[in-house]
Write a protein that holds these residues in place. Structure first.
Motif, PDB file in Angstrom:
ATOM      1  N   ILE A  31       0.840  -1.205   0.000  1.00 50.35           N
ATOM      2  CA  ILE A  31       0.000   0.000   0.000  1.00 50.35           C
ATOM      3  C   ILE A  31       0.870   1.249   0.000  1.00 50.35           C
ATOM      4  O   ILE A  31       0.553   2.244  -0.679  1.00 50.35           O
ATOM      5  N   ASP A  32       1.983   1.227   0.750  1.00 45.49           N
ATOM      6  CA  ASP A  32       2.905   2.366   0.736  1.00 45.49           C
ATOM      7  C   ASP A  32       3.456   2.608  -0.666  1.00 45.49           C
ATOM      8  O   ASP A  32       3.562   3.765  -1.119  1.00 45.49           O
ATOM      9  N   PHE A  33       3.804   1.535  -1.369  1.00 42.91           N
ATOM     10  CA  PHE A  33       4.305   1.665  -2.730  1.00 42.91           C
ATOM     11  C   PHE A  33       3.222   2.210  -3.663  1.00 42.91           C
ATOM     12  O   PHE A  33       3.494   3.041  -4.542  1.00 42.91           O
ATOM     13  N   ARG A  36       2.940   5.809  -3.151  1.00 38.44           N
ATOM     14  CA  ARG A  36       4.097   6.480  -3.758  1.00 38.44           C
ATOM     15  C   ARG A  36       3.871   6.680  -5.264  1.00 38.44           C
ATOM     16  O   ARG A  36       4.242   7.718  -5.824  1.00 38.44           O
ATOM     17  N   PHE A  37       3.251   5.696  -5.888  1.00 40.89           N
ATOM     18  CA  PHE A  37       2.888   5.860  -7.296  1.00 40.89           C
ATOM     19  C   PHE A  37       1.898   7.017  -7.472  1.00 40.89           C
ATOM     20  O   PHE A  37       1.974   7.782  -8.442  1.00 40.89           O
ATOM     21  N   GLY A  38       0.962   7.156  -6.533  1.00 41.59           N
ATOM     22  CA  GLY A  38       0.049   8.295  -6.579  1.00 41.59           C
ATOM     23  C   GLY A  38       0.788   9.618  -6.449  1.00 41.59           C
ATOM     24  O   GLY A  38       0.453  10.600  -7.125  1.00 41.59           O
ATOM     25  N   VAL A 106      -6.790   9.648 -12.672  1.00 42.89           N
ATOM     26  CA  VAL A 106      -5.763   8.732 -12.152  1.00 42.89           C
ATOM     27  C   VAL A 106      -5.501   8.995 -10.670  1.00 42.89           C
ATOM     28  O   VAL A 106      -5.646   8.100  -9.832  1.00 42.89           O
ATOM     29  N   LEU A 107      -5.129  10.225 -10.345  1.00 44.94           N
ATOM     30  CA  LEU A 107      -4.729  10.521  -8.975  1.00 44.94           C
ATOM     31  C   LEU A 107      -5.882  10.334  -7.999  1.00 44.94           C
ATOM     32  O   LEU A 107      -5.708   9.759  -6.920  1.00 44.94           O
ATOM     33  N   GLN A 108      -7.065  10.786  -8.352  1.00 47.88           N
ATOM     34  CA  GLN A 108      -8.203  10.605  -7.452  1.00 47.88           C
ATOM     35  C   GLN A 108      -8.536   9.131  -7.250  1.00 47.88           C
ATOM     36  O   GLN A 108      -8.859   8.695  -6.143  1.00 47.88           O
TER      37      GLN A 108
END
Length: 610
Positions: A31-33, A36-38, A106-108
């Motif tokens: 989930i952290d990764f 990070r992609f977000g 994408v980001l949302q």
């Protein structure tokens, strides 16, 4: 391939039944990764916005400054560069679209999915911790039951040994032996009870442990597996979506690049060279041969002839500083900064008669000035005619308005029209002088064209306009005297304003249906009540100057002489406004060339020049 060969039933709950802590750590790192992609998408979107902003600032900084001279003669390189700047601005807009779509699509989605994954993971881990805690509690109960059983068993063995020793000892009384036997029986009974409790707790623990590792905990691990796979799928989908955002704008970006290539192909070096000639051509003749001066034979007549020849053609070194250079020196102080006669300069720093320019440039400026004044005269004449018509309508029907409110505006319009015609006459004379000085023939093509544009036109029944030319004794064509016409028209306009102009509503104008195709504004005679009516002098009407434009609201089929057909939505030029008969004279361009005629006023929407 190795992953595809795994059995369908292979799950975390079956294969990783003892890796609770590692799975908890793995899902947290996943989930952290993902978040990070977000952050990567967020930062990339910010870069896209900044890039678009810098592109727009770049376009603004390099936008060529607008000038009237450059608009008249624009080089193909300048036009191409403007088109390139336009395409770059469009590119900036597409980068903004990319940034917006990355944020919204994408980001949302990444932020929302990451939030859901964290909540599901927390819920699953809490349930797994409760199951583990229950199992550990039961194991603790089992250990306590086992220790109790061990303690009771040892005490029972010890009581059995004490009874056996007492029974074998002959020195002890039967009461002591019976006491040892009773103690042995008690200890044996306690040992059996502890053994039963231990067996019971063992059975409960084994059942719970079996359920824990085969059902309850695997369900938790399977949910964690599903959660992690959802994160992986989300990563895949959002990477593809971010690429799709680029794909969506790539056709537009490709068209922008094609526009740049097209702008480059539009550059023509030959046309630019001709523009330079048109822009800087002076019209001066190059100096001829320098005559030989024989000093051994002084001849006053030859010296006078030489001086005359030199002063007229500027062919020696002295006249090189004289005639040609004197004409060029007139351009010094072109912006009116260092010249003394500042009151004789136009708004662009040139003299009003453009005498400080070379002949060719002066003729071009005078031609443009004459055309500008002709257009202003036509517009002011149309405005004056409209005011006269309005005043006539007010006089005919006082309910519509007071004629005196229009009289002051009409007088101002007449005065402005008088000044414009006088100025037009002055610049036409200057243009004629410039043409006669720089051209071998009496009229150059440009001057002839300007004079034709300034001629009066007579109106005929078919709506066309024929230019009137007067002929001298030699058979040459000459335009009518602009000065006399300007003065006559001005005096007539002033006289009309003073006598109280009125519109003739008694049939002085004929519609195209009658075959006449003319429309006149009639005036009363003198202020003494004369009923003699005179139509407006049509010679003051310039057929080459449109009064405005109009658009056809409905199709019209011309069935009578003097009218012309038109299709719905067609754009036409207004040559004469409606004089109260319901018809408007227009001009259109067809396959046969320019044609003029009348159309119903109710069929068109007019936009007259101010």
């Amino acid at each position: 391939m190795a992953v595809q060969e795994l059995e369908i039933g292979t799950t975390w709950g079956k294969e990783l039944w003892d890796q609770f802590d590692n799975l908890a750590t793995h899902t947290q790192k996943g989930i952290d990764f993902f978040e990070r992609f977000g952050n990567f998408i967020r930062d990339r979107s910010a870069i896209e916005v900044e890039y678009a902003l810098k592109l727009r600032r770049l376009v603004k900084n390099y936008q060529p400054k607008k000038s009237k001279e450059d608009e008249e003669n624009e080089f193909s390189t300048l036009i191409a560069f403007k088109n390139v700047l336009k395409e770059v601005a469009d590119l900036a807009g597409q980068r903004e679209v990319v940034a917006e779509n990355l944020q919204n699509q994408v980001l949302q989605g990444i932020t929302l999915l990451a939030k859901n994954l964290r909540e599901e993971r927390k819920k699953s881990l809490n349930q797994g911790a409760l199951l583990t805690q229950s199992l550990h509690t039961q194991i603790g109960t089992l250990d306590r039951a086992k220790r109790s059983y061990e303690k009771a068993f040892r005490e029972a063995e010890k009581a059995l040994e004490g009874y056996q020793k007492a029974d074998a000892d002959l020195h002890l009384s039967r009461a002591d032996v019976e006491k040892q036997r009773i103690n042995m029986n008690i200890r044996s009974s306690q040992s059996e009870d502890a053994k039963s409790e231990y067996a019971n707790q063992l059975q409960i623990t084994n059942k719970l442990q079996q359920q824990h590792y085969q059902t309850a905990l695997p369900e938790v691990f399977n949910r964690l597996q599903e959660l992690d796979e959802k994160r992986t799928r989300g990563m895949k989908e959002f990477i593809k979506r971010s690429a799709d955002v680029e794909y969506e704008v790539s056709p537009i970006i490709a068209r922008c690049l094609e526009g740049m290539v097209k702008a480059a192909d539009s550059i023509n070096e030959k046309d630019d060279s001709m523009i330079v000639i048109e822009k800087y051509q002076s019209g001066f003749q190059p100096p001829g041969d320098i005559p030989f001066e024989d000093l051994s034979k002084p001849d006053p007549d030859a010296a006078n002839n030489s001086q005359t020849h030199n002063s007229s053609t500027g062919l020696n070194h002295m006249t090189g500083k004289g005639t040609t250079k004197d004409k060029l020196k007139k351009r010094v102080g072109i912006f009116g900064i260092f010249t003394g006669n500042k009151n004789n300069l136009s708004t662009d720093g040139l003299k009003e008669d453009f005498s400080d320019l070379p002949p060719t440039q002066r003729r071009k400026k005078l031609t443009a000035k004459v055309q500008e004044l002709q257009q202003k005269v036509a517009q002011e004449q149309a405005a004056s005619d409209g005011l006269m018509k309005m005043k006539g309508v007010y006089e005919a029907n006082s309910m519509l308005g007071d004629p005196r409110t229009v009289e002051e505006q009409l007088n101002e319009s007449v005065n402005r029209l008088d000044r414009l015609r006088i100025e037009l006459q002055r610049y036409q004379k200057l243009l004629d002088q410039a043409n006669s000085q720089t051209c071998n023939s009496q009229h150059s093509p440009q001057a002839h064209r300007v004079i034709q544009n300034g001629q009066r036109a007579s109106r005929h029944s078919n709506g066309s306009s024929n230019h009137e030319n007067h002929h001298d004794d030699n058979g040459e064509d000459h335009p009518d005297d602009a000065g006399s016409l300007s003065r006559s028209a001005s005096e007539s306009s002033v006289q009309q304003a003073q006598n109280g102009l009125n519109i003739n509503n008694n049939g002085s104008s004929a519609s195209p249906e009658s075959g006449l195709g003319t429309s006149h504004t009639s005036l009363p005679g003198s202020g003494q009540g004369s009923t003699n009516e005179q139509p407006l002098n049509d010679e003051y009407y310039d057929a080459d100057q449109p009064l405005g434009t109009c658009r056809a609201l409905y199709p019209f089929d011309a069935t009578s002489e003097g009218s012309i057909p038109m299709s719905e939505g067609e754009e036409l030029q207004v040559i004469e406004v409606d004089q109260g008969d319901g018809w408007t004279r227009v001009r259109r361009f067809s396959s046969k060339g320019w044609e003029e005629g009348f159309v119903p006023t109710s069929y068109i929407e007019c936009t007259l020049y101010a």
